[in-house]
Structures are given as C-alpha cells and as structure tokens.
Design a protein around this motif. Structure first.
Motif, mmCIF file in Angstrom:
data_model
loop_
_atom_site.group_PDB
_atom_site.id
_atom_site.type_symbol
_atom_site.label_atom_id
_atom_site.label_comp_id
_atom_site.label_asym_id
_atom_site.label_seq_id
_atom_site.Cartn_x
_atom_site.Cartn_y
_atom_site.Cartn_z
ATOM 1 N N SER A 13 96.144 40.782 22.067
ATOM 2 C CA SER A 13 95.754 39.800 23.073
ATOM 3 C C SER A 13 96.736 38.643 23.106
ATOM 4 C CB SER A 13 94.344 39.260 22.803
ATOM 5 O OG SER A 13 94.326 38.446 21.631
ATOM 6 N N ASP B 196 97.002 34.431 24.768
ATOM 7 C CA ASP B 196 96.416 33.297 25.474
ATOM 8 C C ASP B 196 97.511 32.260 25.685
ATOM 9 O OD1 ASP B 196 94.054 31.799 26.529
ATOM 10 O OD2 ASP B 196 94.622 30.410 24.931
ATOM 11 N N ASN C 121 98.714 28.496 27.752
ATOM 12 C CA ASN C 121 98.210 27.280 28.384
ATOM 13 C C ASN C 121 99.342 26.271 28.549
ATOM 14 O OD1 ASN C 121 95.045 27.699 27.760
ATOM 15 N ND2 ASN C 121 96.235 28.221 25.941
ATOM 16 N N THR D 242 93.271 27.725 21.229
ATOM 17 C CA THR D 242 93.974 28.892 21.771
ATOM 18 C C THR D 242 93.877 30.089 20.834
ATOM 19 O OG1 THR D 242 96.017 29.666 22.800
ATOM 20 C CG2 THR D 242 96.283 28.284 20.860
ATOM 21 N N THR E 267 90.438 31.596 21.353
ATOM 22 C CA THR E 267 90.377 32.334 22.622
ATOM 23 C C THR E 267 91.079 33.680 22.500
ATOM 24 O OG1 THR E 267 90.324 30.277 23.890
ATOM 25 C CG2 THR E 267 90.986 32.264 25.069
ATOM 26 N N ALA E 268 92.261 33.689 21.864
ATOM 27 C CA ALA E 268 92.994 34.948 21.687
ATOM 28 C C ALA E 268 92.212 35.924 20.813
ATOM 29 C CB ALA E 268 94.363 34.669 21.081
ATOM 30 N N LYS F 179 89.457 37.453 22.884
ATOM 31 C CA LYS F 179 90.017 38.471 23.784
ATOM 32 C C LYS F 179 90.291 39.776 23.047
ATOM 33 C CE LYS F 179 92.376 35.376 27.057
ATOM 34 N NZ LYS F 179 93.705 34.977 27.609
ATOM 35 N N GLY G 254 99.919 28.254 23.065
ATOM 36 C CA GLY G 254 99.354 29.588 23.211
ATOM 37 C C GLY G 254 99.269 30.309 21.884
#
Length: 324
Positions: free
Chosen positions: A184, A186, A188, A230, A233-234, A237, A318
């Motif tokens: 994955s 992420d 930003n 981040t 979030t990763a 995912k 990220g």
C-alpha cells in the motif's frame, strides 16, 4: 492475479569524507553535545569537490543491481528522487541511465524533498502494476551540503550527502498482505506549510540555487503527527496493524521525530531502523540508505513487513507498506 512490485536488490553509496560534529565547533557556536542531544546526529558524509548527485546515485544503483543479480540492460525504468540535481535539466535519472550504459527504457526525476523517495516508490509501483515497466531502479540521491548556510547552526549541522537505491520487479501475488512487494501507499501534501522548510532560491526567482531555511520547532510538531497518521493510513490500506510490523524504516531527520512517531504508533524502538547518527538527514536518500544498511546489518530479512514514512518541504509526506 495481482501484480506486485517486489524488492529484488538494494544498495547505497556514501562519500568518503566523514564530518564529525566536532568539526563544526571551529566555525559555529555549537558543540558535539548540543548537536547530539537535539538531533541524534554524530557524523555525516559530505560529497567531495566535483562529486555530483548523479555520480552518487549511479554508485548506489550499481550496488543495488549487484545485490539483485541483474544487469542494467534488464531495467525498464529509472526514477530518481532528488532536490539537488546536477543541473536544472536534464534529469539526474537520465544521467544515471547513461552512466549505467542503458540505451533503452525511460528515466525521470521526482521532487518531493525528504518525502521524495516515498513518492518515487509510489510512481514505480504504479508503473509496474499498470504493466508499463517490469523492472525499475528507484534511487534517492542528494548533495544537500551544496545548499547549506554555513553560518546557521540550526540547519547546517543536520544534513549530509549520499544515495540509496532499490531494484523493483513485477511478480504475481494473491492480493493479500501475505504477498511480497509493495502492499500500500499513502501520499499527502499541503502547500500552506511552505515556509516551514524551503530553499530561498530558484530558476524563476533568484536565478541561484539558494540556501535551506527551516522553522525547526513548528516543523517538529507537524512531522510527528503527520508521519504517524500517514503510516496508520497505509497500514489500514494494507489490512495490517502495528502488531504485524517487523520494521519501521523512517526518514532519518531527527532522532526525536523518529522516537515520537514510533511512540504514536505504539512501537518499540527495537523495531525501528536508525541510521541518523551516522548519516544525518540525507533527504530523499535517507530511506533507501537505511534500508540498505538495515539489510546489511541483518535486521531486514525476506518476508519482513516494513513501513517506510517521510515528510519534507512542501509540506509533502507519505508512507509505504511493503513485505521484503
């Protein structure tokens, strides 16, 4: 079938010149203790006169190719993350392509400052998953010593030069977190934070390279919260939790940021690859450098789940989750 971008090799390069903290005591109001306690940095490497970002990147690329057991002619794409290119153009990636003797494929640079390698990995992953490339060289290379203000003790003691590289190769996966490869990504950015970290020069403004400027304390606060967010979030995912992580490979900017992020993620520092003491902040080179050193130390092994995360000027930040 799911296509995954799997790490086949890793390598790095550091310039010969090692600069210990004590060397700054002669020209700045600072000490080895002051630098170590605030950053965790003990030494860094500086490029020799005439040594360029592309040359260092090519050295790291050759080491990664050797580790992968493949030839440069087998590579379809070269992507270089850097904020300190040899020239305004052409790209560092095309220079490395030439240095490696490649006459096919495509090459380009990515610029997201210290988050650059995460952005480059994301791009390489997308090219592999889409079928545009089968084997990709992903390189982070920097000569930040060329944009330092040597009178500013708050910044010039923090940065170093170097390069790191990965070879990624397309492989079949099952589509689960059990697969090897990138699981994955992420990414930003938020340009409202520009003044926290920038260089005060450029082609369309001053016509010069400029010098690095940083607001340390505000940047520190943003870094810890955004890096933890981040990474989380990763992981979501990738359908994994902190308990599944074998190693965090963070951007090596400051030991306090690294420790603060690990704490927010609920992870012991025993699971963090740390090289900042030896390299300083090498911007886009820091994560591949740490990955290469981590593998050489025997820390990172095949099958390990790694989370890489970084934040840099922009602000851009990220994370990538991958199984080695």
């Amino acid at each position: 079938m799911t296509v995954r971008a799997v790490i086949k090799g890793v390598g790095h390069y550091l310039p010969e010149r090692v600069v210990p903290n004590a060397e700054f005591e002669a020209t700045l109001d600072t000490t080895d203790e002051w630098i170590r306690t605030r950053s965790g940095i003990e030494r860094r490497h500086f490029a020799a006169e005439g040594e360029t970002t592309s040359q260092m990147g090519a050295h790291a690329a050759r080491a990664a190719l050797k580790d992968a057991g493949i030839d440069a002619s087998d590579i379809d794409m070269v992507v270089v993350a850097t904020s300190t290119p040899d020239l305004t153009f052409p790209s560092v990636a095309t220079m490395i392509q030439k240095d490696l003797g490649m006459t096919k494929g495509f090459a380009f640079d990515v610029q997201a400052v210290c988050a650059g390698f995460i952005y480059a990995l994301s791009n390489a992953n997308a090219q592999i998953v889409s079928g545009q490339a089968k084997r990709v060289l992903v390189i982070g290379a920097e000569t930040f010593s060329r944009i330092m203000d040597w009178t500013d003790r708050s910044t010039c003691v923090l940065f170093g030069d170097g390069a790191g590289a990965l070879v990624l190769e397309a492989a079949e996966g099952t589509g689960t977190s059990e697969d090897r490869g990138i699981l994955s990504v992420d990414l930003n950015s938020d340009g409202t934070y520009r003044d926290m970290l920038y260089v005060d020069g450029g082609v369309s403004t001053t016509g010069t390279a400029g010098k690095l400027r940083m607001q340390g304390n505000p940047l520190f606060r943003q870094a810890v919260s955004k890096l933890a967010s981040t990474a989380e979030t990763a992981m979501e995912k990738a359908n994994i939790t902190s308990a599944d992580i074998d190693w965090v490979v963070p951007h090596q900017a400051n030991i306090r940021i690294i420790e603060g992020t690990a704490k927010k993620l609920g992870l012991s520092m025993d699971k963090v690859v740390v090289t900042v003491q030896d390299h300083g902040n090498t911007s886009a080179a820091s994560i591949p450098l740490a990955m290469s050193v981590g593998k050489a130390r025997g820390q990172i092994k095949q099958g390990d789940i790694c989370v890489a995360e970084a934040i840099g000027g922009g602000l851009a930040w990220g994370a990538v989750v991958l199984r080695w």
